[in-house]
Design a protein around this motif. Structure first.
Motif, mmCIF file in Angstrom:
data_model
loop_
_atom_site.group_PDB
_atom_site.id
_atom_site.type_symbol
_atom_site.label_atom_id
_atom_site.label_comp_id
_atom_site.label_asym_id
_atom_site.label_seq_id
_atom_site.Cartn_x
_atom_site.Cartn_y
_atom_site.Cartn_z
ATOM 1 N N GLN A 106 -0.616 5.970 5.253
ATOM 2 C CA GLN A 106 0.079 5.059 4.358
ATOM 3 C C GLN A 106 -0.921 4.030 3.868
ATOM 4 N N ARG A 160 -4.520 -2.819 5.771
ATOM 5 C CA ARG A 160 -3.916 -2.241 4.578
ATOM 6 C C ARG A 160 -3.375 -0.834 4.783
ATOM 7 N N ARG A 171 1.107 7.403 -0.099
ATOM 8 C CA ARG A 171 1.202 7.984 1.229
ATOM 9 C C ARG A 171 0.617 9.385 1.195
ATOM 10 N N SER A 215 0.881 1.422 -3.724
ATOM 11 C CA SER A 215 0.830 2.165 -2.472
ATOM 12 C C SER A 215 0.859 3.663 -2.722
ATOM 13 N N ASN A 227 -1.489 0.786 1.477
ATOM 14 C CA ASN A 227 -0.882 -0.316 0.753
ATOM 15 C C ASN A 227 -1.968 -1.222 0.189
#
Length: 124
Positions: free
Chosen positions: A82, A67, A19, A17, A84
């Motif tokens: 974000q 996602r 951000r 992940s 992921n």
């Protein structure tokens, strides 16, 4: 003038992940719809996600659905992405964009301001 500075990119393993963040400065007292686009080498810029000035309405491109999550914190003049479950095909330069009027758009030509881009690289 409105300036956008995006950041948060980096190198991540597949499945990981990141951000991303984008902070606006300048004449941000006017409502701004925000969005994220990405562009990989040799490919056209593609839509990732967008959000209204209020933050309560969002839209996602096919590349992001399930996602990625876009959000914003207007008190900080900041929008986030974000990401992921990253995949190698997510490797690209990600650009923050702003649209005067506060509404959602999904086409590059409908946005008025752009960040410098932040590089995301996803390894296998």
């Amino acid at each position: 003038q409105v300036q956008l500075v995006d950041s948060g990119g980096g190198l991540v393993q597949a499945g990981g992940s990141l951000r991303l963040s984008c902070t606006a400065s300048g004449r941000t007292f006017s409502p701004l719809g925000m969005g994220w686009f990405r562009q990989a080498p040799g490919k056209e810029r593609e839509f990732v996600a967008a959000i209204t000035w209020s933050g309560y309405t969002t839209n996602y491109g096919d590349v992001a659905k399930g996602r990625f999550t876009i959000s914003r914190e207007n008190a900080k003049n900041t929008v986030y992405l974000q990401m992921n479950s990253l995949k190698p095909e997510d490797t690209a330069v990600y650009y923050c964009a702003a649209r005067r009027g506060g509404t959602i758009a999904t086409l590059s030509n409908d946005f008025d301001y752009w960040g410098q881009g932040t590089q995301v690289a996803v390894s296998s």
